[in-house]
Design an enzyme around this catalytic site. Structure first.
Site, short mmCIF file in Angstrom:
data_model
loop_
_atom_site.label_atom_id
_atom_site.label_comp_id
_atom_site.label_asym_id
_atom_site.label_seq_id
_atom_site.Cartn_x
_atom_site.Cartn_y
_atom_site.Cartn_z
N SER A 66 -7.04 1.07 -3.66
CA SER A 66 -6.63 1.69 -2.40
C SER A 66 -6.02 3.07 -2.63
CB SER A 66 -5.62 0.80 -1.68
OG SER A 66 -4.40 0.71 -2.40
N THR A 68 -7.01 5.31 -4.71
CA THR A 68 -7.99 6.30 -5.17
C THR A 68 -9.27 6.31 -4.34
OG1 THR A 68 -8.83 4.69 -6.80
CG2 THR A 68 -7.13 6.21 -7.55
N CYS A 104 -1.46 9.04 4.81
CA CYS A 104 -1.15 8.75 3.40
C CYS A 104 0.02 9.63 3.01
CB CYS A 104 -2.35 9.03 2.50
SG CYS A 104 -1.93 8.81 0.73
N ASN A 106 1.58 9.78 0.15
CA ASN A 106 1.45 10.36 -1.18
C ASN A 106 0.58 11.61 -1.16
OD1 ASN A 106 2.88 8.90 -3.41
ND2 ASN A 106 1.90 7.14 -2.45
N LYS A 278 1.08 -2.15 7.22
CA LYS A 278 1.36 -2.60 5.86
C LYS A 278 2.20 -3.88 5.91
CE LYS A 278 -0.60 1.03 4.03
NZ LYS A 278 -2.00 0.90 3.55
N MET A 318 3.44 3.23 -1.55
CA MET A 318 2.83 4.20 -0.67
C MET A 318 3.93 5.09 -0.09
SD MET A 318 1.79 0.87 -0.44
CE MET A 318 1.96 0.14 1.18
N GLY A 319 3.62 6.38 0.06
CA GLY A 319 4.63 7.30 0.58
C GLY A 319 5.04 6.96 1.99
#
Length: 395
Positions: A66, A68, A104, A106, A278, A318-319
């Site tokens: 997830s 990448t 996202c 990150n 999430k 995850m960010g």
């Protein structure tokens, strides 16, 4: 038989935080993919190498996780006080769809550097040396992110001494501010707590009634206590990802939480909504050894957190989920706050599978309602490759 020749599209492969993905300027995409729709999704699926029944994405740029299997599209912003519009696509690995339902956090760290390097930020706003402030409109969720990008000698500085657990090598620090991070999700009325409660009783068939904090901040997230689902909160990836029953349990909890949050109208919709919400589990601190072999001491963190991403336990955090953790930790009474000691706080340090992360939060209560004006964290970003990606012309 005539076969379509390959076409090439300008692209940059970047790491942002603990993720990496393929970055595009909107203007560089084929005309049919410059607007949302099936043509754009088909192109990005082919770039990443999905759907892949082998789960490896060998014939594409994806890395079969997830973290990448990601794409980013950027364009100059027409919004006042913003430099760039940022659209994130989470590409499914073994299914033919791109999930546009969230951000996202990150890869947000790489947006500012890419925007500067690609000429999407006015040169007058970029210092020769110092810190460039890039104002980003996050188009998936309609929120503002401010990136503070270091500049040296007129170029984005990528190397440095900032260490981020989950990333092997140090790099330059990029500070991110997520402004007003409570997500305005459909069905949730823009509420930070869509059910109106800090802690809900979530009834999950086959599991029972779980205490859950369900929050829209950074990204819609469902928090449960680790011990309630049979864990300590100190688990590494294999403890969850090698256990099909555990993966099925977390997906079931996620589906019922999404339904209660108003993000889906029926349970079968969750199959086409892998990116959000999430599901995470939290616990009070204990000593544990991270995936890199580093000892994380209980006294060095306020709490432990583990989060699922695209059906698997994330190797770090995850960010966007970190924003949700920081926000929930700042609000007394949530499960996250209780795991962190149950006291009011402006920042939280939490342990994840790869180490530790600190998130700062500005939260306040007015007329009984909680609002969060800003969540702050530091990440790093680096260009891994730049040039063109090639895809068959009929993709």
């Amino acid at each position: 038989m005539v076969h379509a020749a390959q076409i090439r599209i300008p692209a940059t492969y970047m790491r942002g935080g603990t993720s990496k993905g393929v970055f595009f300027r909107l203007q560089d995409l084929p005309a049919s993919a410059q607007a949302p729709g099936t043509a754009r999704d088909a192109l990005l699926l082919r770039v990443i190498g999905s759907p892949d029944p082998y789960g490896k994405q060998i014939d594409g740029m994806g890395g079969a996780t997830s973290s990448t299997s990601k794409t980013v599209i950027l364009s100059k912003s027409g919004r006042p006080d913003h430099d760039v519009d940022y659209l994130f696509g989470q590409v499914a690995i073994d299914q033919p769809f791109v999930d546009w339902s969230g951000n996202c956090g990150n890869l947000s760290a790489a947006v500012g550097p890419f925007a500067i390097r690609s000429g999407l930020v006015e040169s007058s706003r970029v210092p020769h040396d110092g810190i460039a402030t890039v104002r980003i409109w996050q188009a998936n969720i309609g929120k503002t992110i401010v990136a503070h990008v270091p500049m040296t000698g007129g170029q984005v500085q990528e190397t440095g001494n900032f260490e981020l657990d989950g990333v092997t090598f140090p790099a330059a620090e990029v500070q991110l501010e997520f402004l007003d991070p409570a997500a305005e999700e459909e069905g949730a009325g823009g509420a930070m707590f869509p059910t109106g409660k800090l802690v809900d009783d979530l009834e999950v068939p086959g599991i029972g009634v779980l205490k859950a904090t369900m929050i829209n901040a950074g990204i819609p997230t469902i928090f449960v206590n680790a011990e309630a689902v049979g864990y300590t909160g100190a688990e590494l990836q294999d403890a969850i990802n090698a256990d099909p029953k555990a993966l099925a349990m977390f997906e079931t909890i996620r589906a019922h939480g999404a339904l209660k949050m108003g993000l889906i109208q029926s349970l079968d919709e969750i199959a086409t909504r892998q990116h959000t919400p999430k599901i995470a589990f939290v616990a009070r601190p204990v000593d544990y050894v991270s995936s890199s072999g580093k000892l994380v001491k209980a006294g060095d963190v306020d709490m432990l957190a583990r989060a699922m991403s695209m059906g698997k336990l994330h190797h770090a955090m995850m960010g966007t989920a970190a924003v949700a953790i920081g926000t929930a930790a700042a609000i007394p009474g949530t499960l996250v706050n209780l795991a962190a000691g149950g006291v009011a706080r402006k920042a939280v340090r939490f342990g994840h599978p790869s180490g530790m992360l600190r998130v700062g939060v500005e939260a306040r209560q007015k007329n009984g309602e909680w609002t969060v004006t800003k969540a702050i964290m530091s990440r790093s970003a680096r260009v891994l490759m730049e040039g063109w990606v090639r895809v068959p012309g009929d993709a």
